[in-house]
Scaffold this active site. Sequence first.
Site, PDB file in Angstrom:
ATOM      1  N   LYS A  33      43.026  28.241  49.974  1.00 54.88           N
ATOM      2  CA  LYS A  33      42.805  29.642  50.339  1.00 54.88           C
ATOM      3  C   LYS A  33      41.676  29.730  51.356  1.00 54.88           C
ATOM      4  O   LYS A  33      40.592  29.167  51.138  1.00 54.88           O
ATOM      5  CB  LYS A  33      42.441  30.452  49.089  1.00 54.88           C
ATOM      6  CG  LYS A  33      42.086  31.904  49.388  1.00 54.88           C
ATOM      7  CD  LYS A  33      41.958  32.716  48.108  1.00 54.88           C
ATOM      8  CE  LYS A  33      40.559  32.806  47.549  1.00 54.88           C
ATOM      9  NZ  LYS A  33      39.619  33.607  48.346  1.00 54.88           N
ATOM     10  N   ASP A  60      43.567  34.808  52.955  1.00 54.83           N
ATOM     11  CA  ASP A  60      43.067  35.893  52.099  1.00 54.83           C
ATOM     12  C   ASP A  60      42.195  36.840  52.932  1.00 54.83           C
ATOM     13  O   ASP A  60      40.980  36.855  52.804  1.00 54.83           O
ATOM     14  CB  ASP A  60      42.262  35.243  50.951  1.00 54.83           C
ATOM     15  CG  ASP A  60      41.650  36.258  50.004  1.00 54.83           C
ATOM     16  OD1 ASP A  60      42.113  37.407  49.970  1.00 54.83           O
ATOM     17  OD2 ASP A  60      40.690  35.883  49.293  1.00 54.83           O
ATOM     18  N   LEU A  61      42.854  37.625  53.796  1.00 52.81           N
ATOM     19  CA  LEU A  61      42.089  38.544  54.650  1.00 52.81           C
ATOM     20  C   LEU A  61      42.223  39.996  54.193  1.00 52.81           C
ATOM     21  O   LEU A  61      41.611  40.889  54.768  1.00 52.81           O
ATOM     22  CB  LEU A  61      42.522  38.386  56.119  1.00 52.81           C
ATOM     23  CG  LEU A  61      42.236  37.004  56.729  1.00 52.81           C
ATOM     24  CD1 LEU A  61      42.653  36.960  58.198  1.00 52.81           C
ATOM     25  CD2 LEU A  61      40.766  36.618  56.601  1.00 52.81           C
ATOM     26  N   LYS A  62      43.039  40.248  53.187  1.00 54.69           N
ATOM     27  CA  LYS A  62      43.161  41.580  52.561  1.00 54.69           C
ATOM     28  C   LYS A  62      43.258  42.688  53.613  1.00 54.69           C
ATOM     29  O   LYS A  62      42.402  43.572  53.692  1.00 54.69           O
ATOM     30  CB  LYS A  62      41.972  41.851  51.634  1.00 54.69           C
ATOM     31  CG  LYS A  62      41.806  40.843  50.507  1.00 54.69           C
ATOM     32  CD  LYS A  62      40.683  41.251  49.565  1.00 54.69           C
ATOM     33  CE  LYS A  62      40.496  40.279  48.419  1.00 54.69           C
ATOM     34  NZ  LYS A  62      39.941  38.961  48.796  1.00 54.69           N
ATOM     35  N   ASP A  65      44.612  48.875  56.852  1.00 59.00           N
ATOM     36  CA  ASP A  65      44.424  49.640  58.082  1.00 59.00           C
ATOM     37  C   ASP A  65      45.636  50.562  58.243  1.00 59.00           C
ATOM     38  O   ASP A  65      46.447  50.659  57.316  1.00 59.00           O
ATOM     39  CB  ASP A  65      44.293  48.656  59.267  1.00 59.00           C
ATOM     40  CG  ASP A  65      43.379  49.185  60.365  1.00 59.00           C
ATOM     41  OD1 ASP A  65      43.572  50.344  60.768  1.00 59.00           O
ATOM     42  OD2 ASP A  65      42.494  48.437  60.814  1.00 59.00           O
ATOM     43  N   THR A 119      38.200  43.206  41.481  1.00 56.56           N
ATOM     44  CA  THR A 119      37.614  43.034  40.143  1.00 56.56           C
ATOM     45  C   THR A 119      36.115  43.321  40.139  1.00 56.56           C
ATOM     46  O   THR A 119      35.507  43.424  39.086  1.00 56.56           O
ATOM     47  CB  THR A 119      37.872  41.618  39.585  1.00 56.56           C
ATOM     48  OG1 THR A 119      37.538  40.693  40.596  1.00 56.56           O
ATOM     49  CG2 THR A 119      39.307  41.448  39.175  1.00 56.56           C
ATOM     50  N   ARG A 210      34.770  26.661  43.028  1.00 57.19           N
ATOM     51  CA  ARG A 210      33.661  25.759  42.719  1.00 57.19           C
ATOM     52  C   ARG A 210      33.943  24.643  41.715  1.00 57.19           C
ATOM     53  O   ARG A 210      33.493  23.511  41.938  1.00 57.19           O
ATOM     54  CB  ARG A 210      32.431  26.594  42.295  1.00 57.19           C
ATOM     55  CG  ARG A 210      31.813  27.313  43.482  1.00 57.19           C
ATOM     56  CD  ARG A 210      30.949  28.476  43.074  1.00 57.19           C
ATOM     57  NE  ARG A 210      31.736  29.585  42.549  1.00 57.19           N
ATOM     58  CZ  ARG A 210      31.241  30.745  42.181  1.00 57.19           C
ATOM     59  NH1 ARG A 210      29.937  30.950  42.273  1.00 57.19           N
ATOM     60  NH2 ARG A 210      32.023  31.706  41.734  1.00 57.19           N
TER      61      ARG A 210
END
Length: 249
Positions: A33, A60-62, A65, A119, A210
Site C-alpha cells: 500500500k 491509498d489516496l482516498k 472531489d 477510524t 509496522r
Amino acid sequence: MNKSRIIVSLDFSDPDLAYRHLQRLHPDHCRVKVGKELFTSSGPAFIRKLIKDGYDVFLDLKFHDIPNTVAKACQAAAALGVWMLNVHVAGGREMLRYARDAIDKAPHRPLLIGVTVLTSMSSQDLKETGIQSGTEKQVLRLTRLCREAGLDGVVCSAQEVSVVRREFGKDFCLVTPGIRPAGSAADDQKRTMTPAEAIAAGSDYLVIGRPIIQAPDPLQVLLAIEREIGTVQGKPVPVRPAGGVRQDP
Ligand code: C5P
C-alpha cells in the site's frame, strides 16, 4: 496470480528507504500500500517501479472531489497499473458512479474501494460535521451507498468487519487495517485484531505496516501470518484481473 491477503503498508516519506525495506519482502507473499506521504514524495515513477518488481499496489489516496475530477484521478491511477485504489464515499453517489464508470472504461481495471468513516473520527467528531447517527450507522449507510454505486468494497476497521460482512454478504471486498499478529506491539492502534481473527470475522485483505516493516526479518513475519490465516476457513479472495470482470479464483 498473487493470492496474498496481506497488504504491507509502506509508510515512508523517503522512496529509497521504502525501496530498501521492500527488498526484504517478496511479491509472492504480500501486496503493498502506498499512501499520500510516499506518493507525494516519490510520485508515479515509484509506483511503476513497484509494479515492475511484481508487486500489486494499493494506491491509498482516498480521492474526494467533484465527480469529474475524481473520475480523471481514477483514470490516471488505473493507467498507472495499480491493483486497488480508493475514494471517500462521503463524496456522494454521483462521484462514486463517475469513479465506477472511469474504471470500467479503463483497459486495466483496479479494484475500486470506498472509505466510509475514518477510524480517527468519533461519534462526537461526526456530530460536529452534522451527522447525528453515530459511527456504526454512518459506516453502514455509506457502505450501502458504495454498494449501490457498484464499488467493489470498503475499507473497514477490524471492529466493523463482521457487521459489514453480515449486512452486505460475501461478494463484497473488505480491507482491514489495525491488525496486529499475536505478541506484536499495538503501537498507536487502539482496538486491534490478530490476522486470524480478522479473517474469521470476514476480512478479505489485511493492511499491516509496522509489525512487518520494522521486524528484523519481515519475510518470516509474512510467512508466519500466512500460516496463521491459512488455518482459518475464509472465502476465496475476490480478484479483478486486468481488463476483466471481477471473479473468485
Ligand atoms: O503500522 P500499522 O499496521 O499500524 O499501519 C496501518 C496502516 O493502515 C497505516 O498506513 C494507517 O494509516 C492505515 N490505516 C489505519 N487505520 C485506518 C485506516 C488506515 O491504520 N482506519
